[in-house]
Design a protein around this motif. Structure first.
Motif, PDB file in Angstrom:
ATOM      1  N   ALA A 177       0.814  -1.224   0.000  1.00 49.05           N
ATOM      2  CA  ALA A 177       0.000   0.000   0.000  1.00 49.05           C
ATOM      3  C   ALA A 177       0.845   1.270   0.000  1.00 49.05           C
ATOM      4  CB  ALA A 177      -0.929  -0.002   1.207  1.00 49.05           C
ATOM      5  N   TRP A 178       2.121   1.170   0.307  1.00 49.15           N
ATOM      6  CA  TRP A 178       2.985   2.346   0.327  1.00 49.15           C
ATOM      7  C   TRP A 178       3.531   2.689  -1.059  1.00 49.15           C
ATOM      8  CZ3 TRP A 178       6.585   1.620   5.177  1.00 49.15           C
ATOM      9  CH2 TRP A 178       5.783   1.609   6.330  1.00 49.15           C
ATOM     10  N   ARG A 179       3.404   1.814  -2.001  1.00 49.69           N
ATOM     11  CA  ARG A 179       3.960   2.017  -3.333  1.00 49.69           C
ATOM     12  C   ARG A 179       3.449   3.333  -3.939  1.00 49.69           C
ATOM     13  NH1 ARG A 179       2.944  -0.636  -8.951  1.00 49.69           N
ATOM     14  NH2 ARG A 179       5.025  -0.447  -9.828  1.00 49.69           N
ATOM     15  N   GLY A 180       4.386   4.135  -4.419  1.00 53.41           N
ATOM     16  CA  GLY A 180       4.042   5.399  -5.052  1.00 53.41           C
ATOM     17  C   GLY A 180       3.857   6.567  -4.095  1.00 53.41           C
ATOM     18  N   ARG A 181       3.812   6.312  -2.798  1.00 54.68           N
ATOM     19  CA  ARG A 181       3.647   7.387  -1.811  1.00 54.68           C
ATOM     20  C   ARG A 181       5.010   7.860  -1.344  1.00 54.68           C
ATOM     21  NH1 ARG A 181      -0.239   5.270   2.681  1.00 54.68           N
ATOM     22  NH2 ARG A 181      -0.188   7.472   3.272  1.00 54.68           N
ATOM     23  N   THR A 182       5.083   9.106  -0.897  1.00 54.30           N
ATOM     24  CA  THR A 182       6.340   9.605  -0.360  1.00 54.30           C
ATOM     25  C   THR A 182       6.503   9.112   1.078  1.00 54.30           C
ATOM     26  OG1 THR A 182       5.446  11.654   0.543  1.00 54.30           O
ATOM     27  CG2 THR A 182       6.221  11.703  -1.769  1.00 54.30           C
ATOM     28  N   LEU A 183       7.751   9.089   1.515  1.00 54.49           N
ATOM     29  CA  LEU A 183       8.024   8.715   2.900  1.00 54.49           C
ATOM     30  C   LEU A 183       7.331   9.689   3.848  1.00 54.49           C
ATOM     31  CD1 LEU A 183       9.478   6.887   4.905  1.00 54.49           C
ATOM     32  CD2 LEU A 183      11.504   8.326   4.628  1.00 54.49           C
ATOM     33  N   ALA A 184       7.301  10.979   3.503  1.00 54.16           N
ATOM     34  CA  ALA A 184       6.636  11.980   4.338  1.00 54.16           C
ATOM     35  C   ALA A 184       5.138  11.700   4.443  1.00 54.16           C
ATOM     36  CB  ALA A 184       6.875  13.383   3.798  1.00 54.16           C
TER      37      ALA A 184
END
Length: 190
Positions: free
Chosen positions: A80-87
């Protein structure tokens, strides 16, 4: 029988500039130029491999390498984190980011844990070690880190202490189940 594995970290794309979990985006124009400038810098290899990501395939193409896609060399699946920024992820769930950075078994994002990634890459290295010769593989930085962790036999927590800049070569040479490691040589035509 000696096996030499040269892991080339892919050139930079927009996701790296934005500190974004890989979204399978392309190389940046600067990344393409840098890779093109390094074409011809690698020695001939008996086996050429590439991670299935667009960024790695484009890097291999700009380097002029003849490669086949190797799914086992994919970067860590981030769910689910794919494509999202670490921030973005950190703002929404700071405890999950903390767990991801400290627990090698963390996979609550629905992807792969760090331990699973390292085990996958260790299995690949073991298979490659069965055949002598040189292998060149263009891969994501997390694959390079996992290979270094496996080659050195250090705990997975050491993964986060390894920096892998774009377009660098990490060399592993091994025989009899033991690897020697050369880290982060710049890929250029010197």
């Amino acid at each position: 029988m000696t096996t030499r594995v040269m892991l080339v970290s892919a050139a930079a794309g927009q996701a790296q500039r934005e500190v974004r979990f890989d979204d399978d985006g392309p190389l940046s124009e600067a990344g393409k130029r840098r890779a093109r400038a390094a074409a011809g810098a690698l020695p001939a290899a008996g086996r050429g491999l590439v991670s299935p990501s667009v960024r790695c395939r484009e890097t291999a193409g700009e380097l002029g390498l003849a490669v086949r896609t190797a799914s086992e060399l994919a970067g860590c699946a981030m769910g689910a984190w794919r494509g999202r920024t670490l921030a973005e992820v950190g703002d929404g769930d700071p405890a999950a980011v903390s767990a991801w950075l400290s627990d090698p078994d963390f996979a609550a994002h629905g992807g792969e844990s760090l331990r699973q990634l390292c085990a996958r890459i260790a299995g690949w290295l073991a298979r490659e070690a069965q055949e002598a010769g040189r292998v060149v593989a263009v891969v994501e930085p997390d694959v390079v880190r996992a290979a270094a962790v496996c080659a050195l036999g250090v705990p997975e927590e050491a993964f986060w202490r390894l920096d892998v800049p774009p377009l660098t070569v990490t060399e592993l040479s091994g025989r009899g189940g033991r690897w020697n490691l050369g880290l982060g040589r710049p890929l250029d035509r010197r």
